[in-house]
Write an enzyme that holds these catalytic residues in place. Structure first.
Site, PDB file in Angstrom:
ATOM      1  N   TRP A  12     -41.015  -8.299  14.733  1.00  0.00           N
ATOM      2  CA  TRP A  12     -39.982  -8.184  15.311  1.00  0.00           C
ATOM      3  C   TRP A  12     -40.323  -8.659  17.000  1.00  0.00           C
ATOM      4  O   TRP A  12     -41.463  -8.240  17.873  1.00  0.00           O
ATOM      5  CB  TRP A  12     -38.789  -6.829  15.680  1.00  0.00           C
ATOM      6  CG  TRP A  12     -38.121  -6.285  15.127  1.00  0.00           C
ATOM      7  CD1 TRP A  12     -37.123  -7.669  14.416  1.00  0.00           C
ATOM      8  CD2 TRP A  12     -37.830  -5.463  13.744  1.00  0.00           C
ATOM      9  NE1 TRP A  12     -36.273  -6.099  13.293  1.00  0.00           N
ATOM     10  CE2 TRP A  12     -36.723  -5.713  12.957  1.00  0.00           C
ATOM     11  CE3 TRP A  12     -39.277  -3.680  13.633  1.00  0.00           C
ATOM     12  CZ2 TRP A  12     -36.751  -4.544  11.745  1.00  0.00           C
ATOM     13  CZ3 TRP A  12     -38.347  -3.796  12.729  1.00  0.00           C
ATOM     14  CH2 TRP A  12     -37.479  -3.464  11.861  1.00  0.00           C
TER      15      TRP A  12
ATOM     16  N   TRP B 225     -34.511  -3.401  16.629  1.00  0.00           N
ATOM     17  CA  TRP B 225     -33.713  -2.909  16.471  1.00  0.00           C
ATOM     18  C   TRP B 225     -33.019  -1.461  17.346  1.00  0.00           C
ATOM     19  O   TRP B 225     -31.911  -1.292  17.901  1.00  0.00           O
ATOM     20  CB  TRP B 225     -33.305  -2.164  14.935  1.00  0.00           C
ATOM     21  CG  TRP B 225     -34.535  -1.316  14.051  1.00  0.00           C
ATOM     22  CD1 TRP B 225     -36.000  -1.161  14.511  1.00  0.00           C
ATOM     23  CD2 TRP B 225     -34.646   0.111  14.846  1.00  0.00           C
ATOM     24  NE1 TRP B 225     -35.929  -0.445  14.131  1.00  0.00           N
ATOM     25  CE2 TRP B 225     -35.876   0.994  14.839  1.00  0.00           C
ATOM     26  CE3 TRP B 225     -33.354   0.872  15.940  1.00  0.00           C
ATOM     27  CZ2 TRP B 225     -35.869   1.833  14.619  1.00  0.00           C
ATOM     28  CZ3 TRP B 225     -33.676   2.274  15.860  1.00  0.00           C
ATOM     29  CH2 TRP B 225     -34.871   3.122  15.231  1.00  0.00           C
TER      30      TRP B 225
ATOM     31  N   TRP C 208     -20.031   9.479   6.061  1.00  0.00           N
ATOM     32  CA  TRP C 208     -21.687   8.385   5.796  1.00  0.00           C
ATOM     33  C   TRP C 208     -21.797   9.593   7.320  1.00  0.00           C
ATOM     34  O   TRP C 208     -22.525   9.091   7.871  1.00  0.00           O
ATOM     35  CB  TRP C 208     -20.670   7.603   6.004  1.00  0.00           C
ATOM     36  CG  TRP C 208     -21.883   6.701   6.884  1.00  0.00           C
ATOM     37  CD1 TRP C 208     -21.956   6.149   7.909  1.00  0.00           C
ATOM     38  CD2 TRP C 208     -23.259   5.610   5.838  1.00  0.00           C
ATOM     39  NE1 TRP C 208     -23.504   4.983   8.373  1.00  0.00           N
ATOM     40  CE2 TRP C 208     -23.497   5.211   7.017  1.00  0.00           C
ATOM     41  CE3 TRP C 208     -23.108   5.669   4.261  1.00  0.00           C
ATOM     42  CZ2 TRP C 208     -25.260   4.560   6.568  1.00  0.00           C
ATOM     43  CZ3 TRP C 208     -23.911   5.199   4.133  1.00  0.00           C
ATOM     44  CH2 TRP C 208     -25.003   4.009   5.908  1.00  0.00           C
TER      45      TRP C 208
ATOM     46  N   TRP D  30     -28.416   1.585  12.627  1.00  0.00           N
ATOM     47  CA  TRP D  30     -28.853   0.280  13.234  1.00  0.00           C
ATOM     48  C   TRP D  30     -30.119   0.230  12.211  1.00  0.00           C
ATOM     49  O   TRP D  30     -30.329  -0.730  11.994  1.00  0.00           O
ATOM     50  CB  TRP D  30     -29.334   0.262  14.566  1.00  0.00           C
ATOM     51  CG  TRP D  30     -28.578  -0.443  15.762  1.00  0.00           C
ATOM     52  CD1 TRP D  30     -27.835   0.402  16.594  1.00  0.00           C
ATOM     53  CD2 TRP D  30     -29.406  -1.030  16.041  1.00  0.00           C
ATOM     54  NE1 TRP D  30     -27.207   0.008  17.308  1.00  0.00           N
ATOM     55  CE2 TRP D  30     -27.571  -1.560  17.191  1.00  0.00           C
ATOM     56  CE3 TRP D  30     -28.929  -2.427  15.649  1.00  0.00           C
ATOM     57  CZ2 TRP D  30     -27.316  -3.288  17.194  1.00  0.00           C
ATOM     58  CZ3 TRP D  30     -28.903  -3.751  16.006  1.00  0.00           C
ATOM     59  CH2 TRP D  30     -28.227  -3.851  17.148  1.00  0.00           C
TER      60      TRP D  30
ATOM     61  N   GLU E   7     -16.197   7.313   4.757  1.00  0.00           N
ATOM     62  CA  GLU E   7     -16.746   7.698   5.938  1.00  0.00           C
ATOM     63  C   GLU E   7     -17.127   8.559   7.104  1.00  0.00           C
ATOM     64  O   GLU E   7     -17.937   8.428   7.277  1.00  0.00           O
ATOM     65  CB  GLU E   7     -15.249   6.398   6.808  1.00  0.00           C
ATOM     66  CG  GLU E   7     -15.337   5.356   5.766  1.00  0.00           C
ATOM     67  CD  GLU E   7     -15.883   3.606   6.124  1.00  0.00           C
ATOM     68  OE1 GLU E   7     -17.841   3.986   6.890  1.00  0.00           O
ATOM     69  OE2 GLU E   7     -16.699   3.439   4.860  1.00  0.00           O
TER      70      GLU E   7
ATOM     71  N   ASN F   7     -16.047  -2.122  13.284  1.00  0.00           N
ATOM     72  CA  ASN F   7     -16.928  -1.608  11.977  1.00  0.00           C
ATOM     73  C   ASN F   7     -17.445  -2.868  11.862  1.00  0.00           C
ATOM     74  O   ASN F   7     -19.538  -3.002  11.258  1.00  0.00           O
ATOM     75  CB  ASN F   7     -17.056  -0.279  11.769  1.00  0.00           C
ATOM     76  CG  ASN F   7     -18.154   0.155  10.678  1.00  0.00           C
ATOM     77  OD1 ASN F   7     -19.169   0.444  11.112  1.00  0.00           O
ATOM     78  ND2 ASN F   7     -17.935   0.037   8.870  1.00  0.00           N
TER      79      ASN F   7
END
Length: 458
Positions: free
Chosen positions: A296, A349, A268, A372, A265, A331
């Site tokens: 969107w 987004w 990441w 996102w 993580e 998370n």
């Protein structure tokens, strides 16, 4: 010589390359600049930084130094402090990924000093992890595999600090512009914070001594203290990624359970920074250009219901309330709320990204943008565009007993009261019953899948 070390989102003494360089040059004036524009754009993040200033000053005073706090445009402040102190150099961290460095060298030079920009103490310098063809990784798994082959430099110990002959004037360790922007939420969010370098170090040690063993299982359960809780400390620089990596490395090498998942993580975050470095428009444009044609919806009343936690979907609304009352969100719930906004509600987004940018105390522009886009399906290594989280199914799996939802939604629960105390009065939280769902989950899923088919056909 006298030097200035501008503590620029590196609010610690440990593993601070700019501070080490400044101390090697001469006497050091530690400086923090509270920029009103930053507070307006990122008030929760600014508040979290402000809360860290008193512990930072305490650490400095224990070493015979002290913190100087100034408010204003960083270019003007640096020039003024150089002129006041006769400093020959300013050492600080390069602005990536939080801000640019345009105009800073010129402003400092005009005042008679040199500006030295130092890299952040990330796991590795940007560009260190490359594909076999020499490019940037677009998929996380091979990135992490390659990262493991790159040496992570050892953290730098805090240097000895020499005091200057005199100290410049300082201002209160507060950020009035952020306090005004946070309004009623300032005190509520402050109560949820654990600021300071020493606290971050203790949280890491406690996590590695206990909860990390169950991290792979418990990290997805929002009612459990199953994570390290270090995201805000990382974001404001109370602890470095390198320090976390090296503290956890012995346990990883020994095969301790949970450690590899935890460090993946952390990697990441590194992956996100590499991608933002390669694609500076990651927070503005879809990484996959064809997604700019996707239908969107923009901001509007539906998005406002999402922001206020009034969608009628319990796990989504609980997460949005946690965010507003604490500046953080679990998370797993972040993924659920983001999927619901972009897929069930078909909202852009970038609307969600902007809200998180304002309300997260652990806001990081690289992670925020990539995550996102990952959830929306338009980014690198994205969740398959057709994958639509069912919030009720996710809640049943990860909040099986409903403890998290009750804490934030039941009017008598502590979490719900905290949210009511933080929310603007115009939201009328105290008098609002649970709303009906904005959209039925099955209908929202069908609408999203139809829109995806239109994108593929177009």
């Amino acid at each position: 010589m006298t030097t200035i070390c501008w503590f620029r989102r590196v609010l610690r003494l440990d593993d601070h390359p700019a501070l080490v360089a400044a101390a090697a040059d001469g006497a050091v004036i530690p400086l923090v600049v509270l920029d009103p524009e930053e507070a307006a754009a990122h008030p929760a993040s600014a508040e979290r930084q402000a809360l860290s200033l008193r512990p930072l000053d305490d650490e400095l005073r224990a070493r015979g130094s002290r913190l100087t706090v100034r408010r204003g445009d960083p270019r003007d402040v640096l020039a003024a402090v150089v002129a006041e102190t006769g400093a020959s150099a300013v050492h600080t961290t390069a602005g990536f990924p939080f801000a640019g460095d345009d105009g800073l060298p010129e402003a400092v030079a005009a005042a008679g000093a040199a500006l030295h920009l130092h890299p952040t103490a990330d796991l590795v310098p940007r560009g260190s992890v490359r594909t076999g063809a020499g490019g940037t990784f677009k998929v996380y798994s091979p990135f992490f595999k390659a990262l493991r082959q790159v040496p992570v430099a050892s953290p730098l110990p805090a240097p000895a600090l020499r005091a200057p002959g005199s100290w410049p004037a300082t201002e209160p360790a507060d950020w009035p512009e952020a306090r005004r922007a946070m309004d009623r939420g300032w005190e509520v969010v402050a109560a949820a914070a654990e600021p300071g370098e020493a606290r971050a170090a203790r949280r890491l040690a406690d996590f590695l001594d206990g909860a990390v063993a169950d991290y792979p299982e418990h990290r997805d359960q929002p009612s459990r203290p199953g994570t390290s809780g270090l995201s805000d400390a990382l974001a404001v620089g109370e602890i470095s990624a390198r320090r976390i990596w090296h503290e956890a490395l012995p346990a990883w090498r020994a095969g301790a359970p949970g450690v590899e998942t935890f460090l993946s993580e952390l990697a990441w975050r590194e992956f996100a920074r590499d991608l933002l470095h390669e694609s500076p428009g990651l927070g503005v444009r879809c990484w996959r250009p064809e997604w700019e044609r996707f239908a969107w919806d923009g901001d509007g009343p539906v998005a406002e219901l999402w922001r206020r936690g009034e969608t009628g979907v319990d796990i989504v609304d609980a997460g949005m309330r946690e965010l507003f009352a604490t500046g953080r969100m679990h998370n797993r719930v972040r993924m659920i709320t983001a999927s619901y906004l972009t897929k069930h509600l078909l909202t852009d987004w970038r609307v969600g990204l902007a809200w998180f940018e304002r309300t997260l105390t652990d806001w990081d522009p690289a992670s925020n943008a990539m995550n996102w886009q990952w959830v929306a399906g338009c980014g690198p290594d994205a969740s398959p565009y057709f994958r639509i989280f069912n919030p009720d199914t996710q809640a049943a799996k990860f909040d099986a007993r409903g403890a998290y939802r009750r804490y934030w939604l039941d009017a008598a629960a502590d979490g719900a009261r905290r949210f009511a105390a933080a929310a603007p009065r115009s939201w009328r939280v105290e008098h609002s019953p649970r709303p009906a769902p904005v959209v039925e989950l099955a209908a929202g899923r069908s609408r999203a899948l139809a829109a995806y088919e239109d994108l593929r056909a177009g």
